[in-house]
Design a protein around this motif. Structure first.
Motif, PDB file in Angstrom:
ATOM      1  N   THR A 272     -14.184  18.663  21.733  1.00  0.00           N
ATOM      2  CA  THR A 272     -15.510  19.011  21.960  1.00  0.00           C
ATOM      3  C   THR A 272     -16.381  20.008  22.133  1.00  0.00           C
ATOM      4  O   THR A 272     -17.484  19.630  21.218  1.00  0.00           O
ATOM      5  CB  THR A 272     -15.802  18.486  23.730  1.00  0.00           C
ATOM      6  OG1 THR A 272     -15.166  18.956  24.553  1.00  0.00           O
ATOM      7  CG2 THR A 272     -14.864  16.852  24.000  1.00  0.00           C
ATOM      8  N   LYS A 273     -15.829  21.277  22.115  1.00  0.00           N
ATOM      9  CA  LYS A 273     -16.446  22.761  21.613  1.00  0.00           C
ATOM     10  C   LYS A 273     -15.648  23.404  21.098  1.00  0.00           C
ATOM     11  O   LYS A 273     -14.406  23.350  21.441  1.00  0.00           O
ATOM     12  CB  LYS A 273     -17.695  22.497  23.070  1.00  0.00           C
ATOM     13  CG  LYS A 273     -17.126  23.126  24.021  1.00  0.00           C
ATOM     14  CD  LYS A 273     -17.595  23.353  25.466  1.00  0.00           C
ATOM     15  CE  LYS A 273     -18.782  22.533  25.663  1.00  0.00           C
ATOM     16  NZ  LYS A 273     -20.091  22.949  26.840  1.00  0.00           N
TER      17      LYS A 273
ATOM     18  N   SER B  33     -21.807  13.475  16.745  1.00  0.00           N
ATOM     19  CA  SER B  33     -23.298  14.233  16.939  1.00  0.00           C
ATOM     20  C   SER B  33     -23.465  15.268  18.110  1.00  0.00           C
ATOM     21  O   SER B  33     -24.010  16.455  18.328  1.00  0.00           O
ATOM     22  CB  SER B  33     -24.369  13.439  16.258  1.00  0.00           C
ATOM     23  OG  SER B  33     -24.883  12.579  17.431  1.00  0.00           O
ATOM     24  N   GLY B  34     -22.506  14.801  19.164  1.00  0.00           N
ATOM     25  CA  GLY B  34     -22.624  15.322  20.370  1.00  0.00           C
ATOM     26  C   GLY B  34     -21.537  16.495  20.796  1.00  0.00           C
ATOM     27  O   GLY B  34     -21.464  17.394  21.575  1.00  0.00           O
TER      28      GLY B  34
ATOM     29  N   GLU C 145     -19.258  20.153  19.019  1.00  0.00           N
ATOM     30  CA  GLU C 145     -19.020  21.554  18.327  1.00  0.00           C
ATOM     31  C   GLU C 145     -17.818  21.456  17.718  1.00  0.00           C
ATOM     32  O   GLU C 145     -17.256  22.076  18.508  1.00  0.00           O
ATOM     33  CB  GLU C 145     -19.847  22.344  19.438  1.00  0.00           C
ATOM     34  CG  GLU C 145     -21.534  21.965  20.504  1.00  0.00           C
ATOM     35  CD  GLU C 145     -21.157  23.495  20.630  1.00  0.00           C
ATOM     36  OE1 GLU C 145     -20.985  23.740  20.835  1.00  0.00           O
ATOM     37  OE2 GLU C 145     -22.116  22.807  22.160  1.00  0.00           O
TER      38      GLU C 145
END
Length: 260
Positions: free
Chosen positions: A180-181, A201-202, A204
């Motif tokens: 997720t990141k 979009s949320g 990374e």
């Protein structure tokens, strides 16, 4: 038939596998026989397998007695010209025990955008697979300046998968799955499945230099995976060390669901 889930990879008829420079060049060249063994197993069950392999420039660097990846275009092109022959030689030597012949296919993204050259490329690839040859595709680094300067072969892998109407695309990375990141950040969580219409979009996804010989990152893989998935091709992103499990349909990596 299009792979609708990871499990379908075990029986998929036509699979494109993409591997990057950092996984098979330099000190990681030991991984080539491991990768080939997994591809040969899929080939033995009757699957048509295409390998999209980066690594020409990285492989050529030591033969030109260079200490690092060259920064000027002409030397990059020279390294690619020298390294491509050695890279295919290493693959062919690893394929020899399985009695599989490799076929070198050098493309640029422009080749796949021009209707005439695209048709020629498709015909050649279809014939190679019909002859049970294992095509090894790479960007034509000696002339493809855009790829050398900015890109990675993830997009080429997606375009090749579209070209031959593959059932699935496997993008091999240095990590087991997407996160997720950036995975080194606190709170980063592995991503299991990404739906065809998912809003990312949320999240990374980084695009960074992998090491001194390869470029890329999660962002390029996500972009390529979504391109292929939008065409109805299931995509798995996972570690190069897990290629055997990926081709066996195990529950690993990040799966991009194909559009219906």
């Amino acid at each position: 038939m299009t792979a609708r889930s990871r499990a379908d990879l075990a029986t998929a008829s036509r699979i494109v596998v993409k591997v990057g420079s950092s996984s098979i060049s330099g000190e990681s060249s030991w991984r080539i026989p491991v990768l080939v063994e997994a591809l040969a197993a899929a080939h033995a069950r009757g699957a048509e397998v295409v390998l999209v392999s980066s690594g020409a420039i990285a492989t050529g660097i030591p033969f030109l007695q260079l200490d690092a990846r060259p920064t000027d275009l002409a030397t990059q092109q020279a390294a690619a010209a020298v390294g491509q022959t050695m890279l295919v030689y290493r693959y062919q030597e690893s394929l020899r025990p399985f009695e599989i012949v490799a076929g070198q296919v050098l493309l640029t993204t422009g080749d796949l955008e021009n209707p005439t050259s695209r048709s020629n490329a498709r015909r050649a690839m279809e014939r190679l697979m019909g002859l049970r040859v294992l095509p090894i595709v790479n960007e034509n680094d000696t002339v493809a300046t855009q790829e050398i300067r900015f890109g990675d072969n993830d997009r080429l892998g997606a375009l090749v998968a579209q070209l031959i109407q593959a059932d699935a695309l496997i993008l091999l990375s240095d990590i087991e799955s997407l996160y997720t990141k950036p995975p080194t950040d606190p709170g980063a969580e592995p991503i299991d499945i990404i739906a065809a219409d998912a809003d990312l979009s949320g999240l990374e996804f980084g695009a960074t230099v992998v090491n001194s010989v390869g470029t890329g990152g999660a962002a390029t893989k996500v972009s390529a995976a979504r391109l292929a998935a939008a065409s109805g091709i299931g995509v798995l992103v996972t570690s190069a060390d897990l290629v055997d499990k990926a081709l066996a349909g195990d529950e690993i990596g990040t799966w991009f669901e194909p559009a219906v």
